[in-house]
Design an enzyme around this catalytic site. Structure first.
Site, mmCIF file in Angstrom:
data_model
loop_
_atom_site.group_PDB
_atom_site.id
_atom_site.type_symbol
_atom_site.label_atom_id
_atom_site.label_comp_id
_atom_site.label_asym_id
_atom_site.label_seq_id
_atom_site.Cartn_x
_atom_site.Cartn_y
_atom_site.Cartn_z
ATOM 1 N N HIS A 17 -32.418 55.879 -2.343
ATOM 2 C CA HIS A 17 -32.265 55.622 -3.778
ATOM 3 C C HIS A 17 -33.296 54.614 -4.280
ATOM 4 O O HIS A 17 -33.326 53.464 -3.836
ATOM 5 C CB HIS A 17 -30.864 55.087 -4.063
ATOM 6 C CG HIS A 17 -30.482 55.151 -5.506
ATOM 7 N ND1 HIS A 17 -29.920 56.277 -6.076
ATOM 8 C CD2 HIS A 17 -30.598 54.254 -6.499
ATOM 9 C CE1 HIS A 17 -29.688 56.050 -7.360
ATOM 10 N NE2 HIS A 17 -30.105 54.833 -7.643
ATOM 11 N N ASP A 19 -35.065 53.566 -8.217
ATOM 12 C CA ASP A 19 -34.985 53.792 -9.666
ATOM 13 C C ASP A 19 -36.308 53.614 -10.391
ATOM 14 O O ASP A 19 -36.320 53.353 -11.601
ATOM 15 C CB ASP A 19 -33.940 52.853 -10.280
ATOM 16 C CG ASP A 19 -32.525 53.380 -10.113
ATOM 17 O OD1 ASP A 19 -32.226 54.424 -10.708
ATOM 18 O OD2 ASP A 19 -31.724 52.753 -9.397
ATOM 19 N N GLU A 120 -28.267 60.730 -10.568
ATOM 20 C CA GLU A 120 -27.292 59.655 -10.389
ATOM 21 C C GLU A 120 -26.257 59.668 -11.507
ATOM 22 O O GLU A 120 -26.390 58.984 -12.502
ATOM 23 C CB GLU A 120 -27.990 58.290 -10.334
ATOM 24 C CG GLU A 120 -27.020 57.176 -9.955
ATOM 25 C CD GLU A 120 -27.663 55.805 -9.922
ATOM 26 O OE1 GLU A 120 -27.042 54.883 -9.366
ATOM 27 O OE2 GLU A 120 -28.777 55.649 -10.452
ATOM 28 N N HIS A 147 -21.378 57.886 -12.153
ATOM 29 C CA HIS A 147 -22.025 56.571 -12.155
ATOM 30 C C HIS A 147 -20.897 55.583 -12.450
ATOM 31 O O HIS A 147 -19.854 55.627 -11.799
ATOM 32 C CB HIS A 147 -23.176 56.493 -13.166
ATOM 33 C CG HIS A 147 -23.997 55.254 -12.999
ATOM 34 N ND1 HIS A 147 -23.989 54.228 -13.904
ATOM 35 C CD2 HIS A 147 -24.804 54.854 -11.981
ATOM 36 C CE1 HIS A 147 -24.765 53.241 -13.468
ATOM 37 N NE2 HIS A 147 -25.283 53.594 -12.302
ATOM 38 N N HIS A 193 -20.585 55.138 -5.976
ATOM 39 C CA HIS A 193 -20.070 55.022 -7.351
ATOM 40 C C HIS A 193 -18.727 55.709 -7.600
ATOM 41 O O HIS A 193 -18.257 55.695 -8.741
ATOM 42 C CB HIS A 193 -21.080 55.547 -8.388
ATOM 43 C CG HIS A 193 -22.219 54.617 -8.662
ATOM 44 N ND1 HIS A 193 -22.121 53.548 -9.519
ATOM 45 C CD2 HIS A 193 -23.489 54.598 -8.197
ATOM 46 C CE1 HIS A 193 -23.287 52.913 -9.572
ATOM 47 N NE2 HIS A 193 -24.129 53.524 -8.769
ATOM 48 N N HIS A 214 -26.610 54.781 -1.749
ATOM 49 C CA HIS A 214 -26.920 53.346 -1.870
ATOM 50 C C HIS A 214 -25.623 52.539 -1.960
ATOM 51 O O HIS A 214 -25.236 52.077 -3.010
ATOM 52 C CB HIS A 214 -27.848 53.076 -3.050
ATOM 53 C CG HIS A 214 -27.368 53.524 -4.398
ATOM 54 N ND1 HIS A 214 -26.976 54.813 -4.664
ATOM 55 C CD2 HIS A 214 -27.217 52.855 -5.574
ATOM 56 C CE1 HIS A 214 -26.612 54.915 -5.932
ATOM 57 N NE2 HIS A 214 -26.735 53.735 -6.498
ATOM 58 N N ASP A 283 -32.123 50.750 -3.318
ATOM 59 C CA ASP A 283 -31.813 50.567 -4.742
ATOM 60 C C ASP A 283 -32.883 49.765 -5.462
ATOM 61 O O ASP A 283 -32.621 49.123 -6.481
ATOM 62 C CB ASP A 283 -30.439 49.910 -4.924
ATOM 63 C CG ASP A 283 -29.740 50.318 -6.214
ATOM 64 O OD1 ASP A 283 -30.338 51.079 -6.998
ATOM 65 O OD2 ASP A 283 -28.602 49.874 -6.444
#
Length: 392
Positions: A17, A19, A120, A147, A193, A214, A283
């Protein structure tokens, strides 16, 4: 460190993961022509850091916020998928777009970073199996079921904190349909999540291994985004993977952390579930606080060296680097291939479960809960029949 770098030259570091695509959105509105990833300094990730960190493969996150749910989530997510494709096209000497275990190894053997996509948050689908399939065809290889918001078919982790109510006791019937369709497609099911109830329901029903792209260990840091020991044991039975998060708040449950604290999560998960369920899920570029010694993507070899210092074997380290994820992906592909003859699930979510002012009901039959004017002829016929009866 010499030994760590040697192992990383033999087995791809696969991170679950990152971003960076969201940073490209918020900092540059996805205008890649205005960005140079060779010189970018405002992110945890750029090309020099990727090379220093020996990043063999990356699941780039196609993330859009929960505020887009019931609005423009699908469009926003498609634009994030697009920016990953364009990133690979702009820097072909660094990135190779990948959708399979074979692609990962092909990129690694070509000294490129295999670039995969994970969406995600289930809100990105707008509760549509057709959208799920379309995203798969665009290269998406995992979906994080939620999420930090409930969808019309799944509860998110905040339910376990008591700050939000459960809407589905885990997964709704449609949520279970979606899990089965992900198995049929060969899309990894990401349980980062979600609530513990969702974790266990998916572990009960999925034919393929699951991933946590993650997340860290709940017993080490009692944050509800982390994975409890009983689930870790079930992940081992399922032959899945937990890709360990570096965010300080999930590592130490505080604003500060050190590299050794992250290694404690690796050790704990190894002790509870075995070295075969461990991966890296940093992450980066999705968090605001990172441990001392793991400040950006370039620093990951430091963690590999720390595991070796803690007497992890070469085989265990290679598993955590990439072999475990490759096994999970291959098994998911095998589950897909075994279902070649199975037809796509085209039964939509019941309209009353998604009805709102931003959604139309085209495609729903009368028996399904409804097209706006489909019942009008029936109502008029009944009224006419009543009038005839009254005047007879």
């Amino acid at each position: 460190m010499t030994r760590a770098l040697k192992l990383m030259s033999e087995t791809p570091l696969i991170d679950g993961h990152n971003d960076l695509p969201w940073q490209l959105r918020i900092q540059f509105n996805n205008e890649l022509n205005k960005v140079d990833l060779n010189t970018l300094t405002t992110t945890h990730t750029n090309i020099p850091k990727i090379k220093m960190g020996r990043l063999g493969a990356q699941f780039w996150s196609a993330y859009v916020p929960c505020e887009t749910q019931y609005k423009d989530a699908v469009r926003q997510t498609l634009e994030q998928i697009d920016v990953v494709h364009r990133m690979c096209q702009k820097y072909p000497e660094t990135f190779m777009f990948a959708t399979s275990s074979d692609d990962i190894m092909k990129a690694f053997n070509s000294s490129k970073t295999a670039s995969l996509i994970g969406v995600e948050g289930g809100h990105s689908l707008d509760s549509s199996l057709g959208t799920l399939r379309t995203m798969y065809h665009l290269g998406v290889r995992y979906l994080t079921l939620t999420h930090s918001c409930n969808t019309p078919w799944a509860d998110n982790w905040l339910v376990d904190t008591g700050s939000e109510p459960s809407e589905h006791n885990g997964l709704s019937p449609f949520g279970k349909q979606l899990v089965m369709e992900m198995n049929r497609l060969g899309m990894l099911i990401d349980l980062a999540h979600v609530t513990v109830a969702v974790m266990n329901q998916v572990l009960d029903m999925s034919a393929a291994p699951v991933i946590f792209s993650h997340s860290s260990a709940y017993s080490v840091c009692k944050h509800k985004r982390n994975v409890p020991d009983d689930v870790l044991k079930r992940v081992r039975v399922k032959e899945g993977i937990v890709m360990i998060n570096f965010y300080n708040d999930y590592v130490t449950c505080s604003k500060t952390a050190k590299l050794s604290d992250v290694a404690d999560h690796f050790d704990h998960i190894k002790n509870v579930g075995g070295a075969g369920i461990i991966g890296f899920g940093g992450d980066y570029d999705g968090v605001t606080r990172l441990p001392e010694g793991l400040e950006d993507v370039s620093k990951v070899p430091n963690l590999v060296a720390e595991l070796l210092r803690r007497n992890w074997t070469d085989t265990e380290v290679k598993g955590a680097l990439g072999d475990n994820l490759l096994r999970v992906l291959k098994k998911t592909e095998e589950v897909r291939d075994a279902q070649r003859s199975k037809k796509p699930d085209d039964v939509p979510i019941p309209y009353n479960e998604v009805e709102n002012t931003c959604r139309t009901s085209y495609g729903y039959q009368i028996s399904g809960a409804a097209r706006p004017f489909s019942t009008l002829p029936l109502v008029l016929a009944l009224v006419l029949q009543a009038l005839i009866t009254l005047t007879a």
